[in-house]
Design a protein around this motif. Sequence first.
Motif, PDB file in Angstrom:
ATOM      1  N   ASN A   1       5.971   9.608  -7.180  1.00 59.53           N
ATOM      2  CA  ASN A   1       5.375  10.326  -6.052  1.00 59.53           C
ATOM      3  C   ASN A   1       4.789   9.421  -4.980  1.00 59.53           C
ATOM      4  OD1 ASN A   1       6.042  12.723  -7.314  1.00 59.53           O
ATOM      5  ND2 ASN A   1       4.092  12.890  -8.337  1.00 59.53           N
ATOM      6  N   GLY A   2       4.913   8.119  -5.164  1.00 57.17           N
ATOM      7  CA  GLY A   2       4.399   7.198  -4.162  1.00 57.17           C
ATOM      8  C   GLY A   2       2.888   7.099  -4.215  1.00 57.17           C
ATOM      9  N   PRO A   3       2.293   6.355  -3.322  1.00 60.64           N
ATOM     10  CA  PRO A   3       0.837   6.232  -3.339  1.00 60.64           C
ATOM     11  C   PRO A   3       0.179   7.608  -3.256  1.00 60.64           C
ATOM     12  CG  PRO A   3       1.785   4.670  -1.792  1.00 60.64           C
ATOM     13  CD  PRO A   3       2.898   5.577  -2.245  1.00 60.64           C
ATOM     14  N   LEU A   4      -0.808   7.835  -4.108  1.00 59.77           N
ATOM     15  CA  LEU A   4      -1.506   9.108  -4.086  1.00 59.77           C
ATOM     16  C   LEU A   4      -2.974   8.914  -4.447  1.00 59.77           C
ATOM     17  CD1 LEU A   4      -0.533  11.296  -7.141  1.00 59.77           C
ATOM     18  CD2 LEU A   4       0.133   8.951  -6.964  1.00 59.77           C
ATOM     19  N   PRO A   5      -3.823   9.803  -3.969  1.00 62.95           N
ATOM     20  CA  PRO A   5      -5.243   9.703  -4.313  1.00 62.95           C
ATOM     21  C   PRO A   5      -5.453   9.942  -5.807  1.00 62.95           C
ATOM     22  CG  PRO A   5      -4.873  11.365  -2.594  1.00 62.95           C
ATOM     23  CD  PRO A   5      -3.535  10.917  -3.085  1.00 62.95           C
ATOM     24  N   ALA A   6      -6.481   9.328  -6.355  1.00 64.04           N
ATOM     25  CA  ALA A   6      -6.784   9.503  -7.774  1.00 64.04           C
ATOM     26  C   ALA A   6      -6.981  10.974  -8.108  1.00 64.04           C
ATOM     27  CB  ALA A   6      -8.011   8.685  -8.151  1.00 64.04           C
ATOM     28  N   GLY A   7      -7.565  11.727  -7.191  1.00 58.56           N
ATOM     29  CA  GLY A   7      -7.777  13.157  -7.432  1.00 58.56           C
ATOM     30  C   GLY A   7      -6.485  13.920  -7.625  1.00 58.56           C
ATOM     31  N   ALA A   8      -5.458  13.563  -6.857  1.00 61.19           N
ATOM     32  CA  ALA A   8      -4.155  14.216  -7.011  1.00 61.19           C
ATOM     33  C   ALA A   8      -3.529  13.854  -8.356  1.00 61.19           C
ATOM     34  CB  ALA A   8      -3.229  13.827  -5.864  1.00 61.19           C
ATOM     35  N   LEU A   9      -3.702  12.605  -8.758  1.00 58.49           N
ATOM     36  CA  LEU A   9      -3.193  12.176 -10.069  1.00 58.49           C
ATOM     37  C   LEU A   9      -3.942  12.915 -11.177  1.00 58.49           C
ATOM     38  CD1 LEU A   9      -1.326  10.310 -11.689  1.00 58.49           C
ATOM     39  CD2 LEU A   9      -3.111   8.555 -11.534  1.00 58.49           C
ATOM     40  N   ALA A  10      -5.250  13.040 -11.025  1.00 55.97           N
ATOM     41  CA  ALA A  10      -6.066  13.761 -12.007  1.00 55.97           C
ATOM     42  C   ALA A  10      -5.604  15.212 -12.135  1.00 55.97           C
ATOM     43  CB  ALA A  10      -7.537  13.701 -11.621  1.00 55.97           C
ATOM     44  N   ALA A  11      -5.330  15.851 -11.000  1.00 49.90           N
ATOM     45  CA  ALA A  11      -4.872  17.240 -11.028  1.00 49.90           C
ATOM     46  C   ALA A  11      -3.524  17.356 -11.724  1.00 49.90           C
ATOM     47  CB  ALA A  11      -4.791  17.788  -9.604  1.00 49.90           C
ATOM     48  N   GLU A  12      -2.624  16.429 -11.434  1.00 53.36           N
ATOM     49  CA  GLU A  12      -1.293  16.447 -12.052  1.00 53.36           C
ATOM     50  C   GLU A  12      -1.383  16.283 -13.567  1.00 53.36           C
ATOM     51  OE1 GLU A  12       3.004  16.391 -12.002  1.00 53.36           O
ATOM     52  OE2 GLU A  12       1.664  16.773 -10.328  1.00 53.36           O
ATOM     53  N   LEU A  13      -2.275  15.398 -14.006  1.00 55.00           N
ATOM     54  CA  LEU A  13      -2.422  15.123 -15.436  1.00 55.00           C
ATOM     55  C   LEU A  13      -3.457  16.024 -16.103  1.00 55.00           C
ATOM     56  CD1 LEU A  13      -2.371  11.227 -15.268  1.00 55.00           C
ATOM     57  CD2 LEU A  13      -0.566  12.710 -16.157  1.00 55.00           C
ATOM     58  N   ARG A  14      -4.155  16.813 -15.285  1.00 54.27           N
ATOM     59  CA  ARG A  14      -5.211  17.704 -15.780  1.00 54.27           C
ATOM     60  C   ARG A  14      -6.314  16.916 -16.493  1.00 54.27           C
ATOM     61  NH1 ARG A  14      -3.667  22.738 -14.632  1.00 54.27           N
ATOM     62  NH2 ARG A  14      -1.459  23.170 -14.451  1.00 54.27           N
ATOM     63  N   LEU A  15      -6.772  15.852 -15.801  1.00 59.66           N
ATOM     64  CA  LEU A  15      -7.846  15.011 -16.318  1.00 59.66           C
ATOM     65  C   LEU A  15      -9.037  15.059 -15.375  1.00 59.66           C
ATOM     66  CD1 LEU A  15      -5.858  11.812 -17.370  1.00 59.66           C
ATOM     67  CD2 LEU A  15      -6.774  13.575 -18.878  1.00 59.66           C
ATOM     68  N   GLY A  16     -10.208  14.788 -15.913  1.00 63.80           N
ATOM     69  CA  GLY A  16     -11.406  14.723 -15.105  1.00 63.80           C
ATOM     70  C   GLY A  16     -11.519  13.400 -14.372  1.00 63.80           C
ATOM     71  N   ALA A  17     -12.510  13.319 -13.482  1.00 63.30           N
ATOM     72  CA  ALA A  17     -12.693  12.133 -12.642  1.00 63.30           C
ATOM     73  C   ALA A  17     -12.933  10.876 -13.461  1.00 63.30           C
ATOM     74  CB  ALA A  17     -13.840  12.365 -11.660  1.00 63.30           C
ATOM     75  N   SER A  18     -13.801  10.945 -14.471  1.00 65.15           N
ATOM     76  CA  SER A  18     -14.086   9.729 -15.245  1.00 65.15           C
ATOM     77  C   SER A  18     -12.867   9.293 -16.059  1.00 65.15           C
ATOM     78  CB  SER A  18     -15.302   9.927 -16.152  1.00 65.15           C
ATOM     79  OG  SER A  18     -15.059  10.954 -17.094  1.00 65.15           O
ATOM     80  N   ALA A  19     -12.127  10.243 -16.592  1.00 66.72           N
ATOM     81  CA  ALA A  19     -10.928   9.897 -17.364  1.00 66.72           C
ATOM     82  C   ALA A  19      -9.868   9.265 -16.462  1.00 66.72           C
ATOM     83  CB  ALA A  19     -10.361  11.133 -18.061  1.00 66.72           C
ATOM     84  N   ILE A  20      -9.703   9.793 -15.250  1.00 68.94           N
ATOM     85  CA  ILE A  20      -8.677   9.234 -14.364  1.00 68.94           C
ATOM     86  C   ILE A  20      -9.098   7.854 -13.877  1.00 68.94           C
ATOM     87  CG2 ILE A  20      -9.290  10.068 -12.052  1.00 68.94           C
ATOM     88  CD1 ILE A  20      -5.837  10.270 -13.657  1.00 68.94           C
ATOM     89  N   THR A  21     -10.397   7.647 -13.661  1.00 66.51           N
ATOM     90  CA  THR A  21     -10.879   6.324 -13.259  1.00 66.51           C
ATOM     91  C   THR A  21     -10.575   5.302 -14.347  1.00 66.51           C
ATOM     92  OG1 THR A  21     -12.609   7.243 -11.859  1.00 66.51           O
ATOM     93  CG2 THR A  21     -12.920   4.972 -12.624  1.00 66.51           C
ATOM     94  N   ALA A  22     -10.847   5.649 -15.599  1.00 67.70           N
ATOM     95  CA  ALA A  22     -10.567   4.744 -16.715  1.00 67.70           C
ATOM     96  C   ALA A  22      -9.067   4.479 -16.840  1.00 67.70           C
ATOM     97  CB  ALA A  22     -11.113   5.316 -18.014  1.00 67.70           C
ATOM     98  N   LEU A  23      -8.260   5.509 -16.653  1.00 67.24           N
ATOM     99  CA  LEU A  23      -6.810   5.364 -16.743  1.00 67.24           C
ATOM    100  C   LEU A  23      -6.301   4.423 -15.644  1.00 67.24           C
ATOM    101  CD1 LEU A  23      -4.263   8.149 -17.389  1.00 67.24           C
ATOM    102  CD2 LEU A  23      -3.915   6.603 -15.496  1.00 67.24           C
ATOM    103  N   VAL A  24      -6.737   4.632 -14.417  1.00 68.30           N
ATOM    104  CA  VAL A  24      -6.298   3.774 -13.313  1.00 68.30           C
ATOM    105  C   VAL A  24      -6.799   2.350 -13.522  1.00 68.30           C
ATOM    106  CG1 VAL A  24      -6.467   3.358 -10.818  1.00 68.30           C
ATOM    107  CG2 VAL A  24      -6.033   5.678 -11.672  1.00 68.30           C
ATOM    108  N   ASP A  25      -8.020   2.201 -14.040  1.00 71.83           N
ATOM    109  CA  ASP A  25      -8.540   0.862 -14.360  1.00 71.83           C
ATOM    110  C   ASP A  25      -7.618   0.149 -15.344  1.00 71.83           C
ATOM    111  OD1 ASP A  25     -10.761   1.190 -12.711  1.00 71.83           O
ATOM    112  OD2 ASP A  25     -12.145   1.615 -14.369  1.00 71.83           O
ATOM    113  N   ARG A  26      -7.171   0.859 -16.392  1.00 78.24           N
ATOM    114  CA  ARG A  26      -6.279   0.240 -17.391  1.00 78.24           C
ATOM    115  C   ARG A  26      -4.949  -0.164 -16.763  1.00 78.24           C
ATOM    116  NH1 ARG A  26      -8.309   4.544 -20.450  1.00 78.24           N
ATOM    117  NH2 ARG A  26      -6.369   5.732 -20.221  1.00 78.24           N
ATOM    118  N   LEU A  27      -4.382   0.723 -15.944  1.00 77.38           N
ATOM    119  CA  LEU A  27      -3.108   0.409 -15.293  1.00 77.38           C
ATOM    120  C   LEU A  27      -3.251  -0.750 -14.317  1.00 77.38           C
ATOM    121  CD1 LEU A  27      -1.652   3.979 -14.604  1.00 77.38           C
ATOM    122  CD2 LEU A  27      -0.878   2.325 -16.311  1.00 77.38           C
TER     123      LEU A  27
END
Length: 145
Positions: free
Chosen positions: A41-67
């Motif tokens: 999907n190309g560059p996207l805001p963390a919030g859009a990624l969170a919505a797609e994966l159905r994750l909360g803000a802290s979980a998506i932050t940790a996921l993006v940190d790992r990646l």
Amino acid sequence: MDGAELGRELSTAVVLFHEAVARRLGLNAADHKALSIITRNGPLPAGALAAELRLGASAITALVDRLERAGYVRRVPDPGDRRRVLVCAETSGAPDLGAIFADLGREMSALMTKYDERELTAIADYVVNTIAVLKAQTARLSETE
């Protein structure tokens, strides 16, 4: 095998395949799927990624940190809104995800040659409708959390 049993077998095979791909990349399956979404999907805001994966803000932050630590993504300023950051796939130094799926693509293409046009239409209809059912069930299960 009935339809429910075939569905369970297919689901298990798909999950285990993606777990193996994730391990090959040094990731877990959720991180691998997130990377796939970011790449597709190309560059996207963390919030859009969170919505797609159905994750909360802290979980998506940790996921993006790992990646990001693994070198697969980077955060970049959104040129349209300086207050926002976009997550984009890292192209330099990251493994070629296409190469990982090349064998699967070849084998699936070979498999599809066994079917005529009418059968392929039925298979495509089944897959499209299966995806719709899975998305609806995912949304339903996510709402009850």
